[in-house]
Design a protein around this motif. Structure first.
Motif, mmCIF file in Angstrom:
data_model
loop_
_atom_site.group_PDB
_atom_site.id
_atom_site.type_symbol
_atom_site.label_atom_id
_atom_site.label_comp_id
_atom_site.label_asym_id
_atom_site.label_seq_id
_atom_site.Cartn_x
_atom_site.Cartn_y
_atom_site.Cartn_z
ATOM 1 N N GLY A 1 0.891 -0.982 0.110
ATOM 2 C CA GLY A 1 -0.056 0.092 0.169
ATOM 3 C C GLY A 1 0.982 1.335 -0.075
ATOM 4 N N ILE A 2 0.117 2.202 -0.192
ATOM 5 C CA ILE A 2 0.656 3.693 -0.107
ATOM 6 C C ILE A 2 0.046 4.414 1.168
ATOM 7 C CG2 ILE A 2 1.114 5.827 -0.998
ATOM 8 C CD1 ILE A 2 1.315 4.338 -3.798
ATOM 9 N N GLY A 3 1.021 4.833 2.144
ATOM 10 C CA GLY A 3 0.351 5.403 3.085
ATOM 11 C C GLY A 3 0.363 6.921 3.091
ATOM 12 N N TYR A 4 -0.431 7.469 3.924
ATOM 13 C CA TYR A 4 -0.588 8.942 3.737
ATOM 14 C C TYR A 4 -1.497 9.641 4.799
ATOM 15 C CZ TYR A 4 -4.866 8.269 1.087
ATOM 16 O OH TYR A 4 -6.032 7.912 0.704
ATOM 17 N N SER A 5 -1.567 10.694 5.043
ATOM 18 C CA SER A 5 -2.465 11.187 6.022
ATOM 19 C C SER A 5 -3.175 12.441 5.684
ATOM 20 C CB SER A 5 -1.739 11.914 7.541
ATOM 21 O OG SER A 5 -0.929 11.009 8.259
ATOM 22 N N GLN A 6 -4.573 12.574 5.866
ATOM 23 C CA GLN A 6 -5.495 13.477 5.730
ATOM 24 C C GLN A 6 -5.710 14.042 6.943
ATOM 25 O OE1 GLN A 6 -8.295 12.404 2.394
ATOM 26 N NE2 GLN A 6 -6.738 12.974 1.143
ATOM 27 N N GLY A 7 -5.635 15.258 7.297
ATOM 28 C CA GLY A 7 -5.825 15.441 8.732
ATOM 29 C C GLY A 7 -4.753 14.943 9.638
ATOM 30 N N ASN A 8 -5.162 14.326 10.848
ATOM 31 C CA ASN A 8 -4.277 13.559 11.522
ATOM 32 C C ASN A 8 -4.615 12.223 11.638
ATOM 33 O OD1 ASN A 8 -6.706 13.553 13.018
ATOM 34 N ND2 ASN A 8 -5.998 14.504 14.806
ATOM 35 N N ARG A 9 -5.218 11.628 10.542
ATOM 36 C CA ARG A 9 -5.566 10.235 10.391
ATOM 37 C C ARG A 9 -4.736 9.763 9.309
ATOM 38 N NH1 ARG A 9 -11.855 9.672 9.521
ATOM 39 N NH2 ARG A 9 -11.318 11.383 8.283
ATOM 40 N N LEU A 10 -4.167 8.194 9.396
ATOM 41 C CA LEU A 10 -3.568 7.654 8.533
ATOM 42 C C LEU A 10 -4.493 6.902 7.706
ATOM 43 C CD1 LEU A 10 -0.740 6.218 7.715
ATOM 44 C CD2 LEU A 10 -1.199 4.414 9.422
ATOM 45 N N MET A 11 -4.254 6.809 6.316
ATOM 46 C CA MET A 11 -4.981 6.167 5.337
ATOM 47 C C MET A 11 -3.979 5.534 4.442
ATOM 48 S SD MET A 11 -7.556 9.312 4.061
ATOM 49 C CE MET A 11 -8.488 10.121 5.608
ATOM 50 N N VAL A 12 -4.496 4.453 3.895
ATOM 51 C CA VAL A 12 -3.742 3.459 3.096
ATOM 52 C C VAL A 12 -4.482 3.169 1.549
ATOM 53 C CG1 VAL A 12 -2.475 1.393 2.983
ATOM 54 C CG2 VAL A 12 -2.656 2.555 4.972
ATOM 55 N N THR A 13 -3.968 3.622 0.698
ATOM 56 C CA THR A 13 -4.334 3.208 -0.699
ATOM 57 C C THR A 13 -3.795 1.996 -1.201
ATOM 58 O OG1 THR A 13 -4.691 5.325 -1.248
ATOM 59 C CG2 THR A 13 -4.507 3.776 -2.979
ATOM 60 N N THR A 14 -4.776 1.012 -1.473
ATOM 61 C CA THR A 14 -4.218 -0.497 -1.709
ATOM 62 C C THR A 14 -5.211 -1.005 -2.853
ATOM 63 O OG1 THR A 14 -3.565 -2.540 -1.016
ATOM 64 C CG2 THR A 14 -5.146 -1.551 0.158
ATOM 65 N N ALA A 15 -5.500 -2.367 -2.993
ATOM 66 C CA ALA A 15 -6.128 -3.004 -4.021
ATOM 67 C C ALA A 15 -6.339 -4.432 -3.523
ATOM 68 C CB ALA A 15 -5.943 -2.723 -5.381
ATOM 69 N N MET A 16 -7.650 -5.067 -3.875
ATOM 70 C CA MET A 16 -7.804 -6.502 -3.451
ATOM 71 C C MET A 16 -8.413 -7.092 -4.739
ATOM 72 S SD MET A 16 -8.810 -6.667 0.594
ATOM 73 C CE MET A 16 -8.759 -8.370 0.581
ATOM 74 N N ASP A 17 -8.355 -8.228 -4.978
ATOM 75 C CA ASP A 17 -9.169 -8.784 -5.938
ATOM 76 C C ASP A 17 -10.811 -8.939 -5.267
ATOM 77 O OD1 ASP A 17 -10.056 -11.730 -5.550
ATOM 78 O OD2 ASP A 17 -8.325 -11.546 -4.831
ATOM 79 N N PRO A 18 -11.671 -8.641 -6.174
ATOM 80 C CA PRO A 18 -13.109 -8.508 -5.714
ATOM 81 C C PRO A 18 -13.650 -9.630 -4.902
ATOM 82 C CG PRO A 18 -13.169 -7.786 -7.862
ATOM 83 C CD PRO A 18 -11.696 -8.400 -7.512
ATOM 84 N N VAL A 19 -13.098 -10.946 -5.095
ATOM 85 C CA VAL A 19 -13.487 -12.154 -4.388
ATOM 86 C C VAL A 19 -13.195 -11.941 -3.145
ATOM 87 C CG1 VAL A 19 -13.591 -14.554 -4.284
ATOM 88 C CG2 VAL A 19 -13.742 -13.295 -6.796
ATOM 89 N N ALA A 20 -11.720 -11.659 -2.807
ATOM 90 C CA ALA A 20 -11.061 -11.536 -1.407
ATOM 91 C C ALA A 20 -11.717 -10.338 -0.767
ATOM 92 C CB ALA A 20 -9.672 -11.586 -1.728
ATOM 93 N N LEU A 21 -11.955 -9.475 -1.439
ATOM 94 C CA LEU A 21 -12.658 -8.025 -0.860
ATOM 95 C C LEU A 21 -13.789 -8.368 -0.067
ATOM 96 C CD1 LEU A 21 -12.844 -5.110 -0.120
ATOM 97 C CD2 LEU A 21 -13.618 -4.697 -2.308
ATOM 98 N N VAL A 22 -14.738 -9.109 -0.954
ATOM 99 C CA VAL A 22 -16.240 -9.554 -0.408
ATOM 100 C C VAL A 22 -16.208 -10.174 1.028
ATOM 101 C CG1 VAL A 22 -18.262 -10.990 -0.908
ATOM 102 C CG2 VAL A 22 -17.326 -9.328 -2.650
ATOM 103 N N LYS A 23 -15.112 -11.117 1.159
ATOM 104 C CA LYS A 23 -15.035 -11.787 2.209
ATOM 105 C C LYS A 23 -14.348 -11.149 3.450
ATOM 106 C CE LYS A 23 -14.307 -16.033 -0.328
ATOM 107 N NZ LYS A 23 -13.395 -17.088 -0.666
ATOM 108 N N THR A 24 -13.591 -9.854 3.202
ATOM 109 C CA THR A 24 -13.120 -9.220 3.775
ATOM 110 C C THR A 24 -13.703 -8.129 4.690
ATOM 111 O OG1 THR A 24 -11.229 -9.699 2.777
ATOM 112 C CG2 THR A 24 -10.689 -8.325 4.541
ATOM 113 N N VAL A 25 -15.163 -7.788 3.954
ATOM 114 C CA VAL A 25 -15.832 -6.584 4.439
ATOM 115 C C VAL A 25 -17.077 -6.940 5.244
ATOM 116 C CG1 VAL A 25 -17.228 -4.692 3.838
ATOM 117 C CG2 VAL A 25 -15.047 -5.101 2.621
ATOM 118 N N ALA A 26 -17.202 -6.394 6.378
ATOM 119 C CA ALA A 26 -18.293 -6.671 7.252
ATOM 120 C C ALA A 26 -19.780 -6.174 6.549
ATOM 121 C CB ALA A 26 -18.179 -6.096 8.703
#
Length: 386
Positions: free
Chosen positions: A7-32
């Motif tokens: 990923g690529i980490g960065y901050s907006q305000g004082n919060r850490l954010m990370v831009t990354t990617a997942m294949d859709p099949v894995a993503l569906v299983k990883t999201v509540a």
């Protein structure tokens, strides 16, 4: 044990954010599954109710379009479940390449993108076989993510609001003119650039692409949205009431009868260019702004009634589009103005009175029932002029 994502980490305000990617099949299983939004309580969290039609539309798009594109979804993870480690020596940079670590068993919460993730889930369930071409396409694709590492649910609700507020959806005109998958859009883009159709100006400079209606003082005559819908109505009439079914019907017509559609629309717009009020604008002796102010020829309701009248004349009464347009050129399109107190406008003032034009106020409407009724009046004029 931790799941690792580059990923690529960065901050907006004082919060850490990370831009990354997942294949859709894995993503569906990883999201509540998101809970419904509930603003009461000490830490409200959740999302808006899902729009089933919107979710279905995205799923159909994913199934049918090989070159699909979906924007990043915004996900949230607690600090106890996720961490980001920058590459050595990159810790102090504003943009830090590194690795996102997620505890096994932990799930992201959805901030923005629940319909996209839900659509992926629907497509995966419908194409569960490993050798299914749609499933293969999804497994080899990536879905971009913005992961916010933040424990406060209140921030998530605020972020959703801010994301919607700071996003500006395109106008229908610019969106449709950019969408070249639809045959009707491709045909209209070709026609508005055709030099022989003078009504659209040189290189379509009389067409408003950026707004859904030209400004009061604009030199443009019509928006692309209006041109498209008027043209489609002249081809297929008004049997389709919903946007999606209208698009399907008009695109099927253009594909099946490409030459006929082109000729009809060429006759339609060539006819418009000969009408006195419009011809004056094209010759330079009158401004488009003056035509808008003094006639109904910039009113969408009147324009759509013209298109529907031409459709009925050509399909039900076998009157060619060119002839129907020539007969309609003699209709009085001048705005009569506001009647005096106690007086009413009559058909002597405008043929649109009682349908599109209110006889008491002189105001012009644009509702579908009104312009369909006005089309019947125009059809009578076409038939009587034979």
């Amino acid at each position: 044990m931790e799941l690792q994502l580059p990923g690529i980490g960065y901050s907006q305000g004082n919060r850490l954010m990370v831009t990354t990617a997942m294949d859709p099949v894995a993503l569906v299983k990883t999201v509540a599954q998101p809970d419904p939004w509930n603003p009461v309580g000490t830490q409200p969290h959740g999302n808006r109710p899902q729009d089933k039609a919107h979710r279905k539309g995205i799923a159909e798009y994913l199934e049918s379009e090989e070159q699909f594109v979906l924007g990043a979804v915004v996900l949230y993870a607690k600090k106890t479940e996720a961490r980001f480690e920058p590459e050595p020596g990159k810790e102090e940079r504003a943009v830090m390449p590194g690795t996102l670590y997620l505890n096994y068993g932990a799930q992201f919460d959805v901030g923005d993108g629940q319909h996209r993730i839900g659509a992926y889930s629907d497509v995966i369930q419908a194409h569960s076989e490993d050798d299914d071409p749609v499933m293969k396409r999804l497994r080899s694709s990536g879905q971009p993510l913005v992961v916010v590492i933040d424990d406060n649910p209140l921030h998530r609700a605020q972020d959703f609001t801010d994301l919607q507020r700071n996003a500006k959806p395109p106008s229908a005109s610019i969106g449709l003119s950019m969408d070249r998958r639809q045959p009707i859009n491709r045909l209209m883009i070709q026609l508005v650039q055709w030099p022989e159709l003078r009504i659209f100006g040189k290189e379509a400079d009389r067409v408003e692409f950026f707004k859904d209606s030209p400004g009061k003082l604009s030199a443009k005559l019509f928006s692309f949205k209006t041109i498209r819908y008027l043209s489609g109505t002249a081809l297929i009439g008004v049997s389709q009431r919903a946007t999606k079914t209208w698009d399907k019907a008009v695109n099927e017509y253009v594909e099946a009868y490409a030459d006929e559609a082109r000729q009809k629309l060429t006759d339609l717009w060539s006819g418009f260019a000969t009408w006195p009020d419009i011809a004056q604008v094209l010759s330079g002796s009158r401004t488009a702004a003056d035509m808008r102010e003094k006639t109904y020829l910039a009113s969408s309701g009147v324009l759509y009634s013209i298109a529907y009248a031409v459709y009925m004349a050509s399909t039900e009464h076998k009157i060619p589009v060119k002839d129907a347009m020539a007969r309609l050129s003699g209709v009085k399109y001048t705005r009569p103005g506001t009647p005096k107190p106690g007086e009413l406008l009559t058909t002597e003032d405008t043929p649109f009175v009682g349908t599109l034009v209110d006889p008491e106020s002189g105001k012009v409407g644009s509702g579908r029932p009104a312009w369909e009724a006005a089309a019947e009046v125009l059809l009578q004029h076409i038939r009587a002029s034979s």
